[in-house]
Design an enzyme around this catalytic site. Structure first.
Site, PDB file in Angstrom:
ATOM      1  N   SER A   1       0.836  -1.203   0.000  1.00 22.11           N
ATOM      2  CA  SER A   1       0.000   0.000   0.000  1.00 22.11           C
ATOM      3  C   SER A   1       0.870   1.252   0.000  1.00 22.11           C
ATOM      4  CB  SER A   1      -0.875  -0.011   1.260  1.00 22.11           C
ATOM      5  OG  SER A   1      -1.389   1.276   1.512  1.00 22.11           O
TER       6      SER A   1
ATOM      7  N   TYR B   1      -1.652  -0.838  11.003  1.00 23.73           N
ATOM      8  CA  TYR B   1      -2.007  -1.390   9.669  1.00 23.73           C
ATOM      9  C   TYR B   1      -0.883  -1.067   8.695  1.00 23.73           C
ATOM     10  CZ  TYR B   1      -3.740  -1.008   4.907  1.00 23.73           C
ATOM     11  OH  TYR B   1      -3.848  -1.079   3.536  1.00 23.73           O
TER      12      TYR B   1
ATOM     13  N   LYS C   1       2.166  -3.490   6.654  1.00 18.03           N
ATOM     14  CA  LYS C   1       2.493  -3.474   5.215  1.00 18.03           C
ATOM     15  C   LYS C   1       4.003  -3.342   5.032  1.00 18.03           C
ATOM     16  CE  LYS C   1      -1.607  -3.878   3.407  1.00 18.03           C
ATOM     17  NZ  LYS C   1      -1.974  -5.149   2.744  1.00 18.03           N
TER      18      LYS C   1
HETATM   19  C1  WQD Z   1      -9.313   9.164   1.662  1.00 18.35           C
HETATM   20  C2  WQD Z   1      -9.539  10.641   1.949  1.00 18.35           C
HETATM   21  C3  WQD Z   1      -9.900  11.155   4.266  1.00 18.35           C
HETATM   22  C4  WQD Z   1     -13.701   9.048   4.698  1.00 18.35           C
HETATM   23  C5  WQD Z   1      -6.545   4.059   3.459  1.00 18.35           C
HETATM   24  C6  WQD Z   1      -5.349   3.171   3.669  1.00 18.35           C
HETATM   25  C7  WQD Z   1      -4.836   2.667   2.344  1.00 18.35           C
HETATM   26  C8  WQD Z   1      -5.917   1.970   1.573  1.00 18.35           C
HETATM   27  C9  WQD Z   1      -7.161   2.883   1.472  1.00 18.35           C
HETATM   28  C10 WQD Z   1      -7.023   0.306   2.972  1.00 18.35           C
HETATM   29  C11 WQD Z   1      -8.825  11.107   3.205  1.00 18.35           C
HETATM   30  C12 WQD Z   1     -11.138  11.455   3.432  1.00 18.35           C
HETATM   31  C13 WQD Z   1     -12.519   9.562   4.189  1.00 18.35           C
HETATM   32  C14 WQD Z   1     -14.736   9.943   5.075  1.00 18.35           C
HETATM   33  C15 WQD Z   1     -13.380  11.795   4.398  1.00 18.35           C
HETATM   34  N1  WQD Z   1      -6.104   0.667   2.082  1.00 18.35           N
HETATM   35  N2  WQD Z   1     -12.381  10.909   4.018  1.00 18.35           N
HETATM   36  N3  WQD Z   1     -14.540  11.294   4.900  1.00 18.35           N
HETATM   37  O1  WQD Z   1      -7.008   6.907   4.414  1.00 18.35           O
HETATM   38  O2  WQD Z   1      -6.252   7.593   2.060  1.00 18.35           O
HETATM   39  O3  WQD Z   1      -6.153   5.198   2.720  1.00 18.35           O
HETATM   40  O4  WQD Z   1      -7.545   3.346   2.779  1.00 18.35           O
HETATM   41  O5  WQD Z   1      -8.202   0.272   2.758  1.00 18.35           O
HETATM   42  O6  WQD Z   1      -3.779   1.764   2.603  1.00 18.35           O
HETATM   43  O7  WQD Z   1      -4.323   3.950   4.252  1.00 18.35           O
HETATM   44  O8  WQD Z   1      -8.354   6.273   2.358  1.00 18.35           O
HETATM   45  O9  WQD Z   1     -10.731   6.489   1.746  1.00 18.35           O
HETATM   46  O10 WQD Z   1     -10.102   6.421   4.207  1.00 18.35           O
HETATM   47  O11 WQD Z   1      -9.588   8.442   2.865  1.00 18.35           O
HETATM   48  O12 WQD Z   1     -13.222  13.020   4.250  1.00 18.35           O
HETATM   49  O13 WQD Z   1     -15.837   9.537   5.576  1.00 18.35           O
HETATM   50  O14 WQD Z   1     -10.941  10.830   2.191  1.00 18.35           O
HETATM   51  O15 WQD Z   1      -9.679  12.177   5.218  1.00 18.35           O
HETATM   52  O16 WQD Z   1      -8.377  12.432   2.980  1.00 18.35           O
HETATM   53  P1  WQD Z   1      -6.901   6.607   2.966  1.00 18.35           P
HETATM   54  P2  WQD Z   1      -9.774   6.854   2.827  1.00 18.35           P
END
Ligand code: WQD
Length: 340
Positions: free
Chosen positions: A125, A150, A154
């Site tokens: 990731s 998590y 990785k």
């Molecule tokens: C993306 C953006 C949030 C939810 C993680 C893991 C990665 C991969 C994907 C695991 C961020 C914003 C999110 C919400 C929001 N694998 N957001 N409101 O954190 O970039 O990556 O998930 O699944 O390894 O690190 O993905 O989709 O959680 O967030 O504003 O309700 O969306 O702050 O900026 P992330 P995400």
């Protein structure tokens, strides 16, 4: 015909990879313990392919079960997805993550090695890059200390694979560092099926649009970015799946240039949370209920990929547009709700 074991193959990414592998002429053995998904996705895979697939219900933390699996099937390559993946949950319960994610991978490599499977593809990731202002990141970009257990699992699993490749004759490894997988298969028969409240952005958006969630919280709009919201590299799930086929083919066709290789799998295009929300509204012709909320801990400001190496070495490039991907995510959510 080569056989690929897809561990965690009933999950979101595993199910899409299974479809692409079969459609590319591979045989596939799907193994899953169904701890984080139900058979819906697997049934959808069989509907798309119009065939039954061998499905092994197994927990790879059970080394005897892992051994039995490799003894039963002649496996030419294994793609290892089976792991817990909720960032927030890993902070609250690190032992669950270190125990499960590390032990299962160690057992898979051990069983593969014992039964003559020399090709191991690890689902890594972009989270391994952590917070950085040197963007886009390349495969040589420094890994920052993980911001969650998590993310740390990785990094550790990448090191386990690298060290095993170095130590054991004949073992080859590829780590694919995905950015943010989103979307669903164009058939709308498989897609993301998070258990409980979605942690990730796109499933939370689609569940808000369908009425399952009241309101999307956008975690912070005061970041040093063009519109104040975080930047990510959102990669379409089918494009991501096709990168796995390219990587497995590189391994089984002995085209690797080193025994251990790493590839960034992204689009190379940064997209902000707000851009994604407004694109979702536009392409699906709806209004989304959202509010600006405080920043979420462990979020990095921005991350996106330099994809030059994957493009040239894997002969792979992301092709689906953000609009197509968000339309597919919405079609899947509507199908789940029986609206399609
Ligand atoms: C993306 C953006 C949030 C939810 C993680 C893991 C990665 C991969 C994907 C695991 C961020 C914003 C999110 C919400 C929001 N694998 N957001 N409101 O954190 O970039 O990556 O998930 O699944 O390894 O690190 O993905 O989709 O959680 O967030 O504003 O309700 O969306 O702050 O900026 P992330 P995400």
């Amino acid at each position: 015909m080569k056989t690929v074991l897809v561990s965690g193959g009933a999950g979101y990414i595993g199910s899409h990879v299974t479809v692409e592998l079969i459609q590319s002429g591979y045989d596939v053995v799907v193994a899953d313990n169904f701890s984080n998904c139900d058979r819906t996705c697997f049934n959808g895979v069989e509907k798309i392919l119009d065939r039954k697939l061998p499905l092994e219900e197994i927990d790879f933390c059970d080394s005897k079960a892992a051994d039995r699996l490799f003894a039963t099937h002649k496996i030419d390559a294994v793609i290892h997805f089976a792991a817990f993946k909720a960032v927030g949950e890993s902070v609250a319960d690190p032992l669950k993550y270190y125990g499960n994610n590390l032990e299962s991978f160690v057992n898979v490599i051990g069983a593969a090695r014992k039964h003559g499977c020399s090709n191991i593809l690890f689902s890594s990731s972009a989270t391994v890059y952590g917070e950085t202002d040197k963007l886009p990141v390349t495969e040589q970009s420094e890994r920052q200390p993980a911001t969650s257990p998590y993310g740390n699992t990785k990094q550790i699993c990448e090191d386990i694979l690298r060290d095993c490749v170095k130590a054991y004759e004949g073992i080859h490894g590829i780590a694919l560092r995905y950015f943010n997988p989103i979307g669903a298969h164009p058939s709308a028969l498989i897609g993301e099926l998070p258990r409980g409240v979605p942690a990730n952005l796109v499933p939370y958006i689609t569940q808000t649009a369908i009425g399952k969630r009241e309101c999307l919280s956008i975690f912070g709009n005061d970041y040093p970015t063009p519109d104040g919201t975080c930047l990510r590299d959102y990669i379409d799930i089918v494009d991501l799946a096709r990168a796995h086929v390219a990587a497995v083919t590189r391994m089984v066709d002995s085209k690797m240039k080193a025994d251990y290789e790493i590839f960034n799998v992204g689009t190379g295009k940064p997209v902000s949370v707000m851009e994604l929300v407004t694109t979702f509204e536009k392409v699906n012709n709806l209004k989304l209920n959202y509010r600006i909320a405080p920043r979420r801990a462990v979020d990095v400001t921005a991350i996106w990929a330099d994809t030059a190496v994957a493009n040239s070495e894997l002969g792979w490039k992301a092709t689906r547009t953000l609009e197509e991907t968000l339309a597919s995510a919405w079609a899947w959510e509507k199908r789940l709700a029986g609206k399609e």
